[in-house]
Each structure stands twice: as structure tokens, then as C-alpha cells.
Design a protein around this motif. Structure first.
Motif, PDB file in Angstrom:
ATOM      1  N   MET A  79      -0.872   8.916   7.234  1.00 17.30           N
ATOM      2  CA  MET A  79      -1.424   7.679   7.178  1.00 17.30           C
ATOM      3  C   MET A  79      -0.736   6.531   6.897  1.00 17.30           C
ATOM      4  SD  MET A  79      -4.968   8.128   6.972  1.00 17.30           S
ATOM      5  CE  MET A  79      -4.877   6.091   6.079  1.00 17.30           C
ATOM      6  N   GLU A  80       0.877   7.328   5.923  1.00 14.34           N
ATOM      7  CA  GLU A  80       1.271   5.616   6.419  1.00 14.34           C
ATOM      8  C   GLU A  80       2.106   4.979   7.502  1.00 14.34           C
ATOM      9  OE1 GLU A  80       4.534   8.720   2.647  1.00 14.34           O
ATOM     10  OE2 GLU A  80       5.242   7.509   4.765  1.00 14.34           O
ATOM     11  N   LEU A  81       2.160   5.893   8.200  1.00 10.74           N
ATOM     12  CA  LEU A  81       2.383   4.783  10.169  1.00 10.74           C
ATOM     13  C   LEU A  81       1.142   4.625  10.361  1.00 10.74           C
ATOM     14  CD1 LEU A  81       3.865   8.138  11.853  1.00 10.74           C
ATOM     15  CD2 LEU A  81       4.572   6.375  10.725  1.00 10.74           C
ATOM     16  N   ARG A  82      -0.823   4.485   9.843  1.00  7.40           N
ATOM     17  CA  ARG A  82      -1.501   3.704   9.830  1.00  7.40           C
ATOM     18  C   ARG A  82      -1.815   2.893   9.956  1.00  7.40           C
ATOM     19  NH1 ARG A  82      -6.400   6.128  11.913  1.00  7.40           N
ATOM     20  NH2 ARG A  82      -5.781   8.597  12.828  1.00  7.40           N
ATOM     21  N   VAL A  83      -1.035   2.610   7.869  1.00  6.75           N
ATOM     22  CA  VAL A  83      -0.835   1.453   7.457  1.00  6.75           C
ATOM     23  C   VAL A  83       0.034   0.590   7.794  1.00  6.75           C
ATOM     24  CG1 VAL A  83      -0.050   0.477   4.821  1.00  6.75           C
ATOM     25  CG2 VAL A  83      -1.377   3.060   5.310  1.00  6.75           C
ATOM     26  N   ALA A  84       1.198   0.794   8.367  1.00  6.15           N
ATOM     27  CA  ALA A  84       2.415   0.076   8.336  1.00  6.15           C
ATOM     28  C   ALA A  84       1.873  -0.485   9.891  1.00  6.15           C
ATOM     29  CB  ALA A  84       3.690   1.078   9.231  1.00  6.15           C
ATOM     30  N   ALA A  85       1.129   0.049  10.862  1.00  4.74           N
ATOM     31  CA  ALA A  85       0.832  -0.320  11.619  1.00  4.74           C
ATOM     32  C   ALA A  85      -0.138  -1.313  11.540  1.00  4.74           C
ATOM     33  CB  ALA A  85       0.023   0.391  12.861  1.00  4.74           C
ATOM     34  N   VAL A  86      -1.081  -2.113  10.616  1.00  2.00           N
ATOM     35  CA  VAL A  86      -2.069  -3.011  10.625  1.00  2.00           C
ATOM     36  C   VAL A  86      -1.230  -3.775   8.638  1.00  2.00           C
ATOM     37  CG1 VAL A  86      -3.765  -1.890  11.516  1.00  2.00           C
ATOM     38  CG2 VAL A  86      -3.326  -1.387   9.381  1.00  2.00           C
ATOM     39  N   LEU A  87      -0.189  -3.359   9.182  1.00  2.00           N
ATOM     40  CA  LEU A  87       0.814  -4.032   7.260  1.00  2.00           C
ATOM     41  C   LEU A  87       0.296  -5.614   7.408  1.00  2.00           C
ATOM     42  CD1 LEU A  87       1.137  -2.943   4.653  1.00  2.00           C
ATOM     43  CD2 LEU A  87       3.755  -3.009   5.594  1.00  2.00           C
TER      44      LEU A  87
END
Length: 577
Positions: free
Chosen positions: A277-285
Motif C-alpha cells: 500500500m505504501e508503494l501504491r500511494v507513493a506512485a500517485v502522491l
């Protein structure tokens, strides 16, 4: 048990009406069915083979007892299969169609299989609600439903219904009504629907809408009870995250992903789930707002900052991702990547989040510095927003000593402040002295550069009458700030002399006059001008010689300040002209 009992009662009535003794007993778990071989054997190949095998082991014509506990669908499915064999009316629904089809395959009952297939094709799988009901019923029929392809057919029908509703909504139907049908599926069934959507080449917006609608059910349950740590709830959340489509196939909204990350952290999901989830959020931050990211940092009640490390990891992953993409673009273009718009948006969001977090008294320095410093300094064209966050933290934590304040200020560069922000910083008594001196020295260099060349920073005018007046006004302000810096230096000198005198009294010796009185060269030399004195003093305090702030990264929060080693400055002569 009540359903099985009523089924047995109905079958008993059918049997008694035949006025023929029963000679076939079927057991399914705790349910017992008394039937006739003459009725069941011709229509069920499994029962025919089982009866033939039992008669070869003993005298023929006797009663036979069979255990069919492995039958898919259990007693309820067998009850309807028996009614079909006895010629009774058979009512099939979307909830039991898959069970009847699997039971027919197990019993080798061709007539029942045909009727179940017809119902699936002509009724149950023609609309989204029916297809979703069939798919939900298949969850208890695995692996039989998989082997017969019923689960696949149902998932494909659900995917078709989702595509139709997303692209061509049903008139007069509530918007998003189909989300409730998806929400009732298990994670495994939802994964089948996502696979079916890909096979149908559904657009990313359709897949993303389906994933968001499905995951909202889990979010509602986890975020509604933040103090609850239920193992089933945690397992469901992990399965939902695992079932989400890849970010490349269907980029999900940043606000939704931030809420899902918060739910994963709140439910104490596995490290793999949280990292995903952290990587998913980072991709659209770069699409997230400060409120979205701040929601990740706060606890369930939204009162305390408890997940600052999660925010720091998300920002660091985003920065690494952006820098990698810029490097690729630079290598393809044959030059440096000049576009930093995405990273600038992230920096602005992080500065706003840091300012909000800074108002929490319980936030340690290391947490604040970790979040605010996760974005490189050169990603911000201006450090005004970051300065605001630093000032809020210093105001909220007034008990910090000089070194701790320098550590807080280490995340920003005073030379990247705007003119108005530097004016404020030069008079801000909360800032450490070294930061103020850096701002003053920078302004002095600008003024001297303007006096020497006629040019100035960011819109200083050329030598017109109005430009000279503005330059003179700014020079006067700068001179006042320089005077304030001199007063601070004199105060430090007096404190040092006072300390030396007290030390001398305690040791019984008197300080040497040569260490406190200016030397002959200074006393007899030509008196310097006031501006020359300012220059010498500020040159001695030049922050560019060793960096404007001390390296305080190794200072741990909460360290006993009495254990710090303070190095006294060397004796030196001071000359104030």
C-alpha cells in the motif's frame, strides 16, 4: 438442520404415498433420507454403481445404505435432486443453481444437469444480480464449481454486468448500485472478476471503479472501529489488497489509496500488505492532498500523530520513483531532466503536512525532521512553506535548546527563502542564532552585489530614481539587522568575559589583562568605519565556511542534556571599531 428436517419430511410423504417399502438409505452428515432404489438407480449413475457394488458383496435385493457426505451442496442440494428423480416440480434459484449443477455432476444425473445448465444460461447469468449470487454460491462449492467452469462463467457474467453499468448505466437506477453486489463477494471471487475484466479488455477506469467499490466495504468496517484488532478483519483486508489490480493496469484514486493504507496500518496488517500500500500511494502522491496524507499519519480518532514513519516511507518511495523516472527521461533525451513539476507538488504537500504535524506537542524532533527532510532541498523552488512548518514546531516546543533548534532548522535552507520570509526570519527570536546570521549574511552579499553592479535579485530595479530609493530603503533595513547581529555578538562576548571572571575568582587567580584588553595594534590603529566593523564581524561569523547549521543528526531526542560535551571557544581578541 431445520431445512434438512423439512426436506426429509417432504420426501417421507412422497415415499409413503407410493405404498412401497423403502430400500435405500442415504446419509449426508446428520441428515438421513429413506428412498427407493427403483426410483433413484435409473436416474443417478453414482447410486446405480454404488448399489451394484454393495449387492456383489452380499445377497441381492436387500436394503442399501449409502454415505453421500461428500456431495457438493450437501443435504439441501440432494433434497432437490431427489425431488427431480421422483418427478416432483423443481424450483431452481440463482442461489442454488450452481449447487444443483455440481450435485448433478457428482450423482451422474443427466436430467438434473441439463435443467441446471438451462437455468444458468437463460436466467441466472443474464443479469448482474443473478450472476453475483451464483458466484457467491460457488465459494462453498470449490473445487467442483471450478472443474465444471461454473465459477468462471459466473465471474465473466459479473464482469460483463459491471462493464455495462460503468459505460451504459441502467436508467432510473441508483448510481453505483452494482457496488453492493461486488461488496458481498469474497476476495477470491473478486479476483476472478478482475481477471474476467482484463480478459474483456475493460478500460482502467472500469477496473479501478470496481476495485474501489469493492474495497469500500472493508474500509468502512476497519475505520469504523479503530480500536478493534480482529484477525478475520485483518485477513480480509490483506486479501482485498492482494486482489487489487496492478497500478499500471488501473491507477486508483490517491484519496482512496490513502484511506486503504490507513486501514492497513490501523488493523496491523502484515508488513507485505503495508509495504504494498505504501508503494501504491507513493506512485500517485503527486495527486494526493495534504488532508489525504495527513490522514495516514493520524490515529483513528484523528487526534495524535502515530504513523509519521509511514508517511516518511511513502514520501521517500515517491522521491525515489520520481528521480528514477527523471533519470530515464534524461538518458533518453541526452540531457538533464528539467521537469520537476510532480516532485514540486509532492514537496508542497509534504510541507503542508509537516506544518500540521508540527503543532502536535508529542511529536519528536526526529519524526518531524524525517518527514520534512524526506524531500530533497532542490525540489522546492522556495522554502517559505517549509520555514512556516519549522516556525510552528519551534513555537509549539519552546523548551528546545540551541542545538535542538538547529536540528529542527536543518531541514530548510535560509538562502532559499523569499525576501519577505528572510525579513521575518531575521527578527524571529525562536530561530537559532546561526540561522539568523545566515540570512543576514546572504542579504549583505546581495546588497553589496547591487551596489557594485547595479543588479539585484528577483526584480530589484536598475539605477532609476525609484529603484535607488527602494535599494536605499532595503539597505537601511539590512543595516538595522546587521546592528542587531552585532548586539547579539557583544552579548555573547560579555557572557564569555563574565564566565572567565567568575572562573578566575573561584581559582584564586586573576585573568590576564592581555586576554580582555585590545592589543596595541588595535588601540592605536586607525578607527574603522561602522560598516567595516559590521563586515569584519559578519565575516568572522560567515556561515558559508562550515555550513549554516551544525550537524545534529546524531543527536537523539530526549538525550540527557547534562551529558552533552560543550566545547568552549578559544580565547581571542575582539575589535569593535
Amino acid at each position: 438442520m431445520a431445512a434438512a428436517s423439512s426436506s426429509m419430511d417432504r420426501i417421507a410423504q412422497w415415499v409413503s404415498s407410493q405404498e412401497v417399502p423403502t430400500d435405500l438409505t442415504v446419509r449426508i452428515a446428520d441428515s438421513v433420507f429413506s428412498l427407493h432404489k427403483a426410483v433413484m438407480v435409473p436416474k443417478c449413475g453414482y447410486i446405480r454403481r454404488a448399489v451394484a457394488a454393495s449387492q456383489t458383496q452380499g445377497p441381492g435385493g436387500g436394503a442399501v445404505e449409502l454415505d453421500l457426505s461428500a456431495l457438493p451442496g450437501g443435504a439441501d442440494a440432494f433434497q432437490k435432486a431427489a425431488r427431480c428423480c421422483y418427478g416432483d416440480s423443481l424450483e431452481i434459484t440463482a442461489r442454488d443453481a450452481a449447487a444443483l449443477r455440481c450435485a448433478a455432476e457428482f450423482l451422474d444425473a443427466p436430467d438434473l444437469a441439463r435443467r441446471a445448465d438451462d437455468f444458468l444460461a437463460q436466467a441466472a447469468l443474464r443479469a448482474l444480480p443473478g450472476a453475483a449470487a451464483v458466484l457467491r454460491s460457488c465459494e462453498a462449492l470449490l473445487p467442483a464449481a471450478d472443474e465444471l467452469g461454473v465459477a468462471r462463467r459466473a465471474a465473466d457474467a459479473v464482469a460483463l454486468g459491471v462493464c455495462n453499468e460503468a459505460l451504459f448505466p441502467t436508467p432510473r437506477a441508483p448510481p453505483g448500485w452494482w457496488a453492493a453486489e461486488l461488496a458481498a463477494l469474497s476476495p477470491a471471487s473478486f479476483r476472478r472478476v478482475v481477471a474476467a475484466l482484463r480478459c474483456r479488455r475493460a478500460g482502467p477506469e472500469v477496473v479501478a471503479a470496481a476495485a474501489a467499490a469493492y474495497a469500500e466495504r472493508v474500509l468502512a468496517g476497519v475505520l469504523a472501529a479503530p480500536g478493534r484488532r480482529d484477525a478475520d478483519q485483518r485477513a480480509l483486508l490483506e486479501a482485498v489488497v492482494d486482489a487489487l489490480p496492478p497500478a499500471a493496469d488501473a491507477p486508483l484514486p490517491a484519496a482512496f489509496l490513502c484511506r486503504l493504507l490507513r486501514a492497513a496500518v490501523t488493523a496491523e496488517a502484515s508488513a507485505k500488505t503495508c509495504r504494498d500500500m505504501e508503494l501504491r500511494v507513493a506512485a500517485v502522491l503527486d495527486q494526493a492532498t495534504a488532508g489525504d496524507l495527513l490522514g495516514v499519519a493520524l490515529d483513528g480518532a484523528g487526534e495524535r500523530v502515530v504513523n509519521a514513519d509511514t508517511v516518511r516511507r511513502v514520501v521517500a518511495a515517491c522521491v525515489e520513483r520520481q528521480q528514477t523516472q527523471q533519470g530515464r527521461r534524461a538518458s533518453l533525451a541526452g540531457g538533464p531532466a528539467g521537469e520537476l513539476s510532480a516532485l514540486e507538488k509532492v514537496a508542497k504537500t509534504v510541507d503542508e503536512v509537516a506544518a500540521e504535524m508540527a503543532s502536535h506537542e508529542s511529536l519528536p524532533i526526529s519524526k518531524f525532521v524525517g518527514v520534512a527532510g524526506a524531500v530533497p532541498r532542490d525540489a522546492r523552488p522556495s522554502h517559505d512553506c517549509l520555514y512556516r512548518a519549522v516556525d510552528i514546531y519551534l513555537k509549539t516546543h519552546p523548551g528546545l535548546d540551541e542545538i535542538e533548534r538547529e536540528k529542527v532548522c536543518s531541514v530548510m535552507d535560509p538562502l532559499r527563502l523569499s525576501y519577505q520570509a528572510r525579513m521575518h526570519a531575521s527578527q524571529n527570536k525562536r530561530l537559532p542564532l546561526q540561522a539568523v546570521l545566515s540570512v543576514l549574511y546572504y542579504d549583505q552579499l546581495k546588497i553589496r552585489s547591487a551596489d557594485g553592479s547595479g543588479g539585484t535579485e528577483e526584480g530589484w530595479e536598475t539605477q532609476s530614481a525609484a529603484g535607488k530609493a527602494r535599494a536605499q530603503a532595503r539597505a537601511d533595513v539590512s543595516l538595522a539587522r546587521e546592528n542587531e547581529a552585532l548586539r547579539l555578538e557583544l552579548a555573547r562576548m560579555r557572557a564569555y568575559v563574565s564566565g572567565m571572571q567568575q572562573s578566575s575568582k573561584g581559582s584564586g587567580s586573576r585573568p590576564s589583562s592581555s586576554s580582555l584588553v585590545p592589543g596595541p595594534a588595535t588601540a592605536t590603529g586607525k578607527k574603522a568605519s561602522f560598516l567595516g566593523s559590521v563586515s569584519r564581524t559578519l565575516s568572522r561569523l560567515n556561515p558559508f565556511k562550515g555550513g549554516w547549521a551544525k550537524d545534529t543528526t546524531s543527536i537523539a531526542d530526549g538525550r540527557d542534556r547534562t551529558s552533552m560535551h560543550v566545547v568552549k571557544p578559544k580565547r581571542r581578541r575582539f575589535s569593535i571599531g
